[in-house]
Design an enzyme around this catalytic site. Structure first.
Site, PDB file in Angstrom:
ATOM      1  N   LYS A   1       7.314  22.738  99.915  1.00 31.45           N
ATOM      2  CA  LYS A   1       6.351  21.660  99.687  1.00 31.45           C
ATOM      3  C   LYS A   1       5.953  21.713  98.220  1.00 31.45           C
ATOM      4  O   LYS A   1       5.384  22.708  97.760  1.00 31.45           O
ATOM      5  CB  LYS A   1       5.124  21.822 100.579  1.00 31.45           C
ATOM      6  CG  LYS A   1       4.031  20.798 100.301  1.00 31.45           C
ATOM      7  CD  LYS A   1       2.787  21.095 101.120  1.00 31.45           C
ATOM      8  CE  LYS A   1       1.624  20.207 100.668  1.00 31.45           C
ATOM      9  NZ  LYS A   1       0.370  20.519 101.397  1.00 31.45           N
TER      10      LYS A   1
ATOM     11  N   GLY B   1      -9.031  19.170 101.418  1.00 30.87           N
ATOM     12  CA  GLY B   1     -10.150  19.972 101.900  1.00 30.87           C
ATOM     13  C   GLY B   1     -11.432  19.210 102.140  1.00 30.87           C
ATOM     14  O   GLY B   1     -12.448  19.801 102.521  1.00 30.87           O
TER      15      GLY B   1
ATOM     16  N   ALA C   1      -3.601  16.034 103.832  1.00 27.89           N
ATOM     17  CA  ALA C   1      -4.855  16.270 103.096  1.00 27.89           C
ATOM     18  C   ALA C   1      -5.916  15.231 103.409  1.00 27.89           C
ATOM     19  O   ALA C   1      -5.672  14.023 103.374  1.00 27.89           O
ATOM     20  CB  ALA C   1      -4.635  16.336 101.593  1.00 27.89           C
ATOM     21  N   GLY C   2      -7.104  15.736 103.737  1.00 26.28           N
ATOM     22  CA  GLY C   2      -8.277  14.896 103.906  1.00 26.28           C
ATOM     23  C   GLY C   2      -8.596  14.458 105.309  1.00 26.28           C
ATOM     24  O   GLY C   2      -9.713  14.004 105.584  1.00 26.28           O
TER      25      GLY C   2
ATOM     26  N   ASN D   1      -5.323  21.253 107.998  1.00 33.16           N
ATOM     27  CA  ASN D   1      -5.707  22.655 107.865  1.00 33.16           C
ATOM     28  C   ASN D   1      -7.226  22.794 107.935  1.00 33.16           C
ATOM     29  O   ASN D   1      -7.773  23.359 108.870  1.00 33.16           O
ATOM     30  CB  ASN D   1      -5.164  23.229 106.564  1.00 33.16           C
ATOM     31  CG  ASN D   1      -5.596  24.677 106.321  1.00 33.16           C
ATOM     32  OD1 ASN D   1      -5.683  25.099 105.190  1.00 33.16           O
ATOM     33  ND2 ASN D   1      -5.891  25.421 107.362  1.00 33.16           N
ATOM     34  N   THR D   2      -7.921  22.214 106.954  1.00 33.99           N
ATOM     35  CA  THR D   2      -9.366  22.402 106.865  1.00 33.99           C
ATOM     36  C   THR D   2     -10.088  21.928 108.120  1.00 33.99           C
ATOM     37  O   THR D   2     -11.004  22.593 108.605  1.00 33.99           O
ATOM     38  CB  THR D   2      -9.917  21.654 105.636  1.00 33.99           C
ATOM     39  OG1 THR D   2      -9.236  22.116 104.468  1.00 33.99           O
ATOM     40  CG2 THR D   2     -11.402  21.893 105.469  1.00 33.99           C
TER      41      THR D   2
END
Length: 264
Positions: free
Chosen positions: A101, A162, A188-189, A210-211
């Site tokens: 990635k 994040g 992301a986000g 993830n977050t």
């Protein structure tokens, strides 16, 4: 998925068991990751190479990645294409495989990807036989150049990494999904399972989170929720979403006939 055909996502010659990609950067305790990844039924797990030092005496994150997932190291920390290429070479030398990635970020405040440097790194690494999945700010021409360079997929962000702010770039994501003939993985986000489902309803090939999982009160249950939401969103996309009426309503059942019969 009509005609009995299997709805399967394939990237880099690999048939993926699910459309949920998991990140590992935000887990406070590595020991919890195997159970969370298993609960997610994740197909691909990404990890920052700087946390995967096999020679280090300290804890190695790779020891906690299940063997039945595809490991996708990322070039987190790279600020230029040259640095990203160097990290990819280290990843291959460490035996982490050819999936990479590309993550090139020189912006310390908003952590937005540098699309130009990402394209440069992708061009180099594709020529070297890597399966390259670049992480980008959602911009159509950058996505087209990455497709031309041989990227295996394109990973545009939904909101700053994040942030858990959700689909802030929805319109740009939809344009990329519509125009790029590659798997589009929203990365992301994304902060809620409902937002992951919305990405899949738009036609995204997969979602990376993830977050939202790692910072949940119960990461295992949140991982399951994301997995089910991604599956439901994909089913809805394949079923074909119903029409939207912007200016008026339409009765779901006939408004005439019944009362007239009663009046007789």
């Amino acid at each position: 998925m009509g005609g009995g055909q299997e709805d399967c996502l394939q990237i880099g010659g690999q048939k993926l068991k699910s459309r949920f990609f998991m990140g590992t950067g935000k887990f406070a305790d590595n020991k919890k990751m195997p159970q969370v990844i298993d609960a997610a039924s994740a197909a691909v797990v990404t990890v920052a190479l700087r946390r995967a030092d096999k020679k280090s005496a300290s804890e190695n994150i790779l020891d906690y990645i299940p063997k039945d997932v595809i490991l996708m190291p990322n070039t987190s920390g790279a600020r230029t294409a040259e640095e990203a290429v160097r990290i990819a070479h280290l990843s291959r030398a460490m035996g982490c495989g050819d999936w990479i990635k590309i993550e090139v970020i020189a912006d310390n405040r908003y952590l937005l990807p540098d699309n130009l440097e990402t394209i440069k790194a992708t061009e180099i690494l594709v020529q070297e036989g890597f399966t390259v999945l670049p992480y980008i700010s959602p911009e159509l021409m950058a996505a087209k150049r990455l497709a031309d360079a041989g990227a295996a997929a394109v990973m545009p962000l939904a909101a700053p990494i994040g942030s858990n702010r959700g689909l802030e770039t929805k319109e740009m994501l939809q344009i990329i999904i519509n125009e790029i003939d590659l798997p589009i993985i929203v990365d992301a986000g994304i902060g809620k399972p409902s937002e992951a489902a919305a990405c899949m309803e738009m036609g995204a090939a997969a979602v990376l989170a993830n977050t939202a999982v790692a910072t949940a009160a119960n990461p295992m249950e949140m991982a399951r929720a994301f997995s089910k939401a991604i599956e439901a969103g994909r089913m809805a996309y394949l079923a074909g979403l119903g029409r939207v009426l912007n200016n008026y309503a339409s009765a779901s059942s006939p408004l005439t006939g019944f009362l007239q019969e009663l009046a007789k």
